[in-house]
Design a protein around this motif. Sequence first.
Motif, PDB file in Angstrom:
ATOM      1  N   UNK A 165     124.098  31.302  12.246  1.00 31.11           N
ATOM      2  CA  UNK A 165     125.015  30.376  13.066  1.00 31.11           C
ATOM      3  C   UNK A 165     126.248  30.076  11.676  1.00 31.11           C
ATOM      4  N   UNK A 166     127.440  30.080  12.016  1.00 29.18           N
ATOM      5  CA  UNK A 166     128.258  29.809  11.089  1.00 29.18           C
ATOM      6  C   UNK A 166     128.429  28.570  10.726  1.00 29.18           C
ATOM      7  N   UNK A 167     129.062  28.158   9.396  1.00 28.44           N
ATOM      8  CA  UNK A 167     129.161  26.900   9.058  1.00 28.44           C
ATOM      9  C   UNK A 167     129.984  26.187   9.782  1.00 28.44           C
ATOM     10  N   UNK A 168     131.151  26.845  10.214  1.00 31.43           N
ATOM     11  CA  UNK A 168     132.382  25.859  11.355  1.00 31.43           C
ATOM     12  C   UNK A 168     131.445  25.480  12.373  1.00 31.43           C
ATOM     13  N   UNK A 169     130.617  26.419  13.044  1.00 32.24           N
ATOM     14  CA  UNK A 169     129.678  25.991  14.426  1.00 32.24           C
ATOM     15  C   UNK A 169     128.980  24.668  14.171  1.00 32.24           C
ATOM     16  N   UNK A 170     128.161  24.799  12.941  1.00 27.57           N
ATOM     17  CA  UNK A 170     127.224  23.811  12.658  1.00 27.57           C
ATOM     18  C   UNK A 170     128.133  22.564  12.249  1.00 27.57           C
ATOM     19  N   UNK A 195     131.108  21.604  13.292  1.00 26.00           N
ATOM     20  CA  UNK A 195     131.880  21.175  14.724  1.00 26.00           C
ATOM     21  C   UNK A 195     130.724  20.431  15.538  1.00 26.00           C
ATOM     22  N   UNK A 196     129.488  21.413  15.547  1.00 28.36           N
ATOM     23  CA  UNK A 196     128.378  20.663  16.411  1.00 28.36           C
ATOM     24  C   UNK A 196     128.071  19.057  15.983  1.00 28.36           C
ATOM     25  N   UNK A 197     127.940  18.981  14.356  1.00 27.65           N
ATOM     26  CA  UNK A 197     127.559  17.675  13.973  1.00 27.65           C
ATOM     27  C   UNK A 197     128.723  16.706  14.110  1.00 27.65           C
ATOM     28  N   UNK A 198     130.008  16.955  14.013  1.00 27.34           N
ATOM     29  CA  UNK A 198     131.203  16.118  14.406  1.00 27.34           C
ATOM     30  C   UNK A 198     130.780  15.810  15.969  1.00 27.34           C
ATOM     31  N   UNK A 199     130.739  16.887  16.819  1.00 25.45           N
ATOM     32  CA  UNK A 199     130.521  16.585  18.311  1.00 25.45           C
ATOM     33  C   UNK A 199     129.363  15.578  18.592  1.00 25.45           C
ATOM     34  N   UNK A 200     128.263  15.564  17.737  1.00 27.91           N
ATOM     35  CA  UNK A 200     127.088  14.563  17.981  1.00 27.91           C
ATOM     36  C   UNK A 200     127.638  13.107  17.631  1.00 27.91           C
ATOM     37  N   UNK A 201     128.422  13.086  16.425  1.00 28.86           N
ATOM     38  CA  UNK A 201     129.001  11.783  16.031  1.00 28.86           C
ATOM     39  C   UNK A 201     129.849  11.157  16.987  1.00 28.86           C
ATOM     40  N   UNK A 202     130.847  12.059  17.510  1.00 32.02           N
ATOM     41  CA  UNK A 202     131.589  11.744  18.738  1.00 32.02           C
ATOM     42  C   UNK A 202     130.751  10.987  19.927  1.00 32.02           C
ATOM     43  N   UNK A 203     129.624  11.653  20.218  1.00 30.24           N
ATOM     44  CA  UNK A 203     129.055  11.498  21.364  1.00 30.24           C
ATOM     45  C   UNK A 203     128.344   9.818  21.194  1.00 30.24           C
ATOM     46  N   UNK A 204     127.777   9.912  20.009  1.00 27.31           N
ATOM     47  CA  UNK A 204     127.275   8.480  19.590  1.00 27.31           C
ATOM     48  C   UNK A 204     128.352   7.255  19.603  1.00 27.31           C
ATOM     49  N   UNK A 205     129.586   7.787  19.203  1.00 27.02           N
ATOM     50  CA  UNK A 205     130.547   6.748  19.004  1.00 27.02           C
ATOM     51  C   UNK A 205     131.002   6.260  20.347  1.00 27.02           C
ATOM     52  N   UNK A 206     131.067   7.435  21.338  1.00 26.36           N
ATOM     53  CA  UNK A 206     131.424   7.245  22.788  1.00 26.36           C
ATOM     54  C   UNK A 206     130.539   6.286  23.439  1.00 26.36           C
ATOM     55  N   UNK A 207     129.108   6.649  23.207  1.00 25.18           N
ATOM     56  CA  UNK A 207     128.233   5.779  23.758  1.00 25.18           C
ATOM     57  C   UNK A 207     128.294   4.159  23.551  1.00 25.18           C
TER      58      UNK A 207
END
Length: 83
Positions: free
Chosen positions: A1-6, A8-20
């Motif tokens: 896995x590339x560092x960019x993927x990791x 972006x996935x971490x940022x996506x998780x933070x966005x999910x928590x913020x949205x909820x």
Amino acid sequence: MSPIYITLTAILGLVCVALVTVILMQKKRDAGFSGASNMSGGGEGPTHFEKNKGRTREGKLARMTKVLAAVFMVMSLVVGFLV
């Protein structure tokens, strides 16, 4: 896995928590059909509340929900294409 993927996935998780969190902070609207019948279409023009709706806490939460939902969709597509 590339560092960019990791990253972006971490940022996506933070966005999910913020949205909820933002969605759960909003008030419930149990109007249903009865709320739709209370709308006045008399043509009096917008009320003071309707003009300043974006400045209230509910207006800000609604705007943040829309922004976070859009960011979530775009980031999901980007992460999906990186796989």
